[in-house]
Design a protein around this motif. Structure first.
Motif, PDB file in Angstrom:
ATOM      1  N   GLY A  39       0.812  -1.212   0.000  1.00 50.47           N
ATOM      2  CA  GLY A  39       0.000   0.000   0.000  1.00 50.47           C
ATOM      3  C   GLY A  39       0.846   1.261   0.000  1.00 50.47           C
ATOM      4  N   SER A  40       1.934   1.268   0.748  1.00 48.08           N
ATOM      5  CA  SER A  40       2.797   2.453   0.822  1.00 48.08           C
ATOM      6  C   SER A  40       3.516   2.699  -0.495  1.00 48.08           C
ATOM      7  CB  SER A  40       3.820   2.285   1.956  1.00 48.08           C
ATOM      8  OG  SER A  40       3.174   2.221   3.212  1.00 48.08           O
ATOM      9  N   PHE A  41       4.088   1.652  -1.101  1.00 47.47           N
ATOM     10  CA  PHE A  41       4.763   1.817  -2.384  1.00 47.47           C
ATOM     11  C   PHE A  41       3.767   2.249  -3.460  1.00 47.47           C
ATOM     12  CE2 PHE A  41       8.179  -1.287  -0.894  1.00 47.47           C
ATOM     13  CZ  PHE A  41       9.137  -0.292  -0.758  1.00 47.47           C
ATOM     14  N   ALA A  42       2.570   1.639  -3.445  1.00 47.21           N
ATOM     15  CA  ALA A  42       1.567   1.992  -4.444  1.00 47.21           C
ATOM     16  C   ALA A  42       1.119   3.441  -4.283  1.00 47.21           C
ATOM     17  CB  ALA A  42       0.367   1.052  -4.334  1.00 47.21           C
ATOM     18  N   LYS A  43       0.875   3.869  -3.052  1.00 49.99           N
ATOM     19  CA  LYS A  43       0.394   5.236  -2.849  1.00 49.99           C
ATOM     20  C   LYS A  43       1.453   6.254  -3.239  1.00 49.99           C
ATOM     21  CE  LYS A  43      -2.732   7.812  -0.043  1.00 49.99           C
ATOM     22  NZ  LYS A  43      -3.807   7.642   0.945  1.00 49.99           N
ATOM     23  N   ALA A  44       2.737   5.928  -3.025  1.00 49.11           N
ATOM     24  CA  ALA A  44       3.806   6.827  -3.454  1.00 49.11           C
ATOM     25  C   ALA A  44       3.756   7.041  -4.958  1.00 49.11           C
ATOM     26  CB  ALA A  44       5.164   6.260  -3.039  1.00 49.11           C
ATOM     27  N   LEU A  45       3.434   5.993  -5.712  1.00 50.23           N
ATOM     28  CA  LEU A  45       3.295   6.114  -7.170  1.00 50.23           C
ATOM     29  C   LEU A  45       2.011   6.851  -7.543  1.00 50.23           C
ATOM     30  CD1 LEU A  45       4.405   2.503  -8.187  1.00 50.23           C
ATOM     31  CD2 LEU A  45       5.693   4.606  -8.572  1.00 50.23           C
ATOM     32  N   LEU A  46       0.922   6.535  -6.857  1.00 54.76           N
ATOM     33  CA  LEU A  46      -0.365   7.166  -7.172  1.00 54.76           C
ATOM     34  C   LEU A  46      -0.300   8.673  -6.965  1.00 54.76           C
ATOM     35  CD1 LEU A  46      -2.846   4.609  -5.500  1.00 54.76           C
ATOM     36  CD2 LEU A  46      -2.161   4.742  -7.901  1.00 54.76           C
ATOM     37  N   GLU A  47       0.442   9.110  -5.977  1.00 53.58           N
ATOM     38  CA  GLU A  47       0.517  10.539  -5.680  1.00 53.58           C
ATOM     39  C   GLU A  47       1.317  11.318  -6.721  1.00 53.58           C
ATOM     40  OE1 GLU A  47       2.034  10.609  -1.701  1.00 53.58           O
ATOM     41  OE2 GLU A  47       0.023  10.480  -0.785  1.00 53.58           O
ATOM     42  N   THR A  48       2.048  10.608  -7.604  1.00 51.71           N
ATOM     43  CA  THR A  48       2.795  11.301  -8.667  1.00 51.71           C
ATOM     44  C   THR A  48       2.057  11.264  -9.994  1.00 51.71           C
ATOM     45  OG1 THR A  48       4.034   9.312  -9.342  1.00 51.71           O
ATOM     46  CG2 THR A  48       4.970  10.661  -7.562  1.00 51.71           C
ATOM     47  N   GLY A  49       0.866  10.661 -10.034  1.00 51.82           N
ATOM     48  CA  GLY A  49       0.092  10.650 -11.271  1.00 51.82           C
ATOM     49  C   GLY A  49      -0.197   9.288 -11.848  1.00 51.82           C
ATOM     50  N   TRP A  50       0.349   8.233 -11.246  1.00 53.13           N
ATOM     51  CA  TRP A  50       0.007   6.878 -11.699  1.00 53.13           C
ATOM     52  C   TRP A  50      -1.471   6.612 -11.389  1.00 53.13           C
ATOM     53  CZ3 TRP A  50       3.519   2.404 -12.696  1.00 53.13           C
ATOM     54  CH2 TRP A  50       4.826   2.800 -12.948  1.00 53.13           C
ATOM     55  N   THR A  51      -2.139   5.893 -12.274  1.00 48.85           N
ATOM     56  CA  THR A  51      -3.495   5.438 -11.977  1.00 48.85           C
ATOM     57  C   THR A  51      -3.398   4.095 -11.246  1.00 48.85           C
ATOM     58  OG1 THR A  51      -3.662   4.287 -14.098  1.00 48.85           O
ATOM     59  CG2 THR A  51      -4.488   6.569 -13.996  1.00 48.85           C
ATOM     60  N   ALA A 107      -8.957   1.905  -3.453  1.00 49.78           N
ATOM     61  CA  ALA A 107      -9.278   2.334  -2.089  1.00 49.78           C
ATOM     62  C   ALA A 107      -8.121   3.122  -1.485  1.00 49.78           C
ATOM     63  CB  ALA A 107      -9.603   1.115  -1.215  1.00 49.78           C
ATOM     64  N   VAL A 108      -6.888   2.659  -1.720  1.00 45.78           N
ATOM     65  CA  VAL A 108      -5.704   3.342  -1.204  1.00 45.78           C
ATOM     66  C   VAL A 108      -5.599   4.761  -1.766  1.00 45.78           C
ATOM     67  CG1 VAL A 108      -3.173   3.367  -1.349  1.00 45.78           C
ATOM     68  CG2 VAL A 108      -4.363   1.284  -0.646  1.00 45.78           C
ATOM     69  N   ALA A 109      -6.042   4.951  -3.016  1.00 44.93           N
ATOM     70  CA  ALA A 109      -5.973   6.274  -3.637  1.00 44.93           C
ATOM     71  C   ALA A 109      -6.877   7.280  -2.930  1.00 44.93           C
ATOM     72  CB  ALA A 109      -6.358   6.184  -5.116  1.00 44.93           C
ATOM     73  N   THR A 230       9.285   9.916  -6.498  1.00 48.44           N
ATOM     74  CA  THR A 230       8.344   9.569  -5.429  1.00 48.44           C
ATOM     75  C   THR A 230       8.962   9.908  -4.079  1.00 48.44           C
ATOM     76  OG1 THR A 230       9.208   7.302  -5.352  1.00 48.44           O
ATOM     77  CG2 THR A 230       7.291   7.715  -6.757  1.00 48.44           C
ATOM     78  N   LYS A 231       8.123  10.097  -3.091  1.00 49.65           N
ATOM     79  CA  LYS A 231       8.583  10.444  -1.744  1.00 49.65           C
ATOM     80  C   LYS A 231       8.258   9.301  -0.797  1.00 49.65           C
ATOM     81  CE  LYS A 231       8.701  14.305   1.517  1.00 49.65           C
ATOM     82  NZ  LYS A 231       8.689  13.478   2.725  1.00 49.65           N
ATOM     83  N   LEU A 232       9.285   8.782  -0.162  1.00 48.07           N
ATOM     84  CA  LEU A 232       9.138   7.712   0.820  1.00 48.07           C
ATOM     85  C   LEU A 232       9.821   8.152   2.102  1.00 48.07           C
ATOM     86  CD1 LEU A 232       9.978   4.628  -1.437  1.00 48.07           C
ATOM     87  CD2 LEU A 232       7.713   5.243  -0.553  1.00 48.07           C
ATOM     88  N   GLY A 233       9.023   8.510   3.093  1.00 54.25           N
ATOM     89  CA  GLY A 233       9.596   9.014   4.335  1.00 54.25           C
ATOM     90  C   GLY A 233      10.397  10.276   4.060  1.00 54.25           C
TER      91      GLY A 233
END
Length: 350
Positions: A39-51, A107-109, A230-233
């Motif tokens: 979920g964390s890796f996916a949300k990091a991608l989603l927040e940059t524009g990935w669907t 859901a994570v998005a 992407t931003k992780l921590g």
């Protein structure tokens, strides 16, 4: 002398640590920990524009290609197993892999990682309610209590009276993921020892990836990628770092270690330990995304997990399956297992 004693103690602690990690329990906890990263890796991608569709497709495609390496030797001389089990592989890929993960990422998005995963983990409760409605037979006391506890936890997780309103669409996506997970348990309730778990995992990922690419090609699934960092921590990383973590850590290592844990502990106990994934997912989301559910939601999450634990405990305490009336040849027929009485070596956790 004290130095020698300290060295001996350090050596003993190191040996105990290695022994624990080599045990089934250590491997099962490791599997939960890396699965919880998804979920964390996916949300990091989603927040940059990935669907969500793009993240799921990339994850499934990469993991399928990597897991094919050990899966092909496992099928040497036994390729007929693909033909004999194509329905199981296909349904696992479409429902347990593609749909389940797509709904979870949607859901994570919209929700925090912890809340989205808690909603998906309501699958055992959905199964209990469905069987209760279909058979009109009340579940055993422990299962009934666990179901009520989880439903009470759901109310708290949604925090309907809180100041921050939860996204209704995100909640529906999370429940849809739970329904897919419940459907998977129904599909695979019959024990199957003929198909190697690594083949089921690899085959399911391939089917899921193919389905996602087909849906994108026909325009049914929005597919957008981004090369933004992407931003992780505290770290800003290239996009491929989050994608590699999603594919290698949260999928390949997670599935392989999960299979190893199921073989060491038995699939029922391993699936019970896998409930710790919720805890790991919340901790990872806090460390990598700065997300932390509110106090009420954390309490609700504890109730949901506690309720699912009670349901699982009730199944672990279940007596061996009785046999049905004999067949024409006089041999007894085992009754079909309920969806929760048989856990699988390959679970479709997100």
């Amino acid at each position: 002398m004290p130095a020698a004693t300290n060295a001996a103690q350090t050596s003993g602690a190191s040996t105990a640590s290695r022994g624990f990690m080599a045990s089934g329990l250590g491997i099962a906890l490791f599997s939960s920990a890396v699965f919880g990263l998804s979920g964390s890796f996916a949300k990091a991608l989603l927040e940059t524009g990935w669907t969500p569709g793009a993240a799921v497709t990339a994850r499934l495609t990469g993991a399928a290609l990597i897991l094919a390496i050990p899966a092909i030797p496992a099928l040497r001389g036994r390729w007929h197993q693909l033909r004999d089990n194509w329905v199981t592989i296909g349904l696992f890929g479409l429902i347990g892999v593609a749909a389940c993960q797509l709904f979870y990422f949607n859901a994570v998005a919209r929700l925090s990682v912890g809340v989205a995963l808690l909603l998906e983990y309501l699958a055992p409760v959905i199964i209990v309610l469905w069987l209760w409605a279909a058979s009109r037979k009340r579940p055993r006391a422990l299962t009934f209590g666990g179901t009520l506890l989880s439903l009470a936890g759901l109310v708290l997780v949604l925090d309907l009276t809180g100041t921050v309103k939860i996204d209704v669409i995100g909640v529906l996506w999370g429940i849809a993921a739970a329904v897919c997970l419940a459907m998977y348990f129904f599909i695979t309730a019959k024990k199957n020892d003929s198909l190697p778990p690594i083949v089921l995992a690899s085959g399911g990922l391939m089917v899921g990836a193919a389905a996602m690419w087909l849906a994108a090609a026909t325009g049914l699934l929005p597919m957008a990628f981004s090369a933004a960092d992407t931003k992780l921590g505290p770290w800003v990383t290239p996009w491929w770092v989050s994608l590699a973590g999603l594919v290698i850590l949260a999928t390949v290592l997670a599935y392989v270690s999960g299979i190893m844990a199921a073989r060491a502990l038995g699939s029922k106990v391993a699936s019970f330990v896998s409930l710790t994934e919720v805890l790991f997912a919340v901790v990872w989301a806090w460390l990598l995304l700065g997300e932390l559910p509110g106090a009420i939601q954390l309490l609700g999450g504890a109730l949901i997990v506690g309720g699912v634990i009670l349901v699982r405990l009730d199944e672990l305490r279940s007596p061996p399956l009785a046999t049905a009336p004999a067949r024409g040849d006089g041999a007894p027929r085992p009754k079909a297992a309920s969806p929760l009485e048989h856990a699988n070596d390959v679970e479709p956790v997100p």
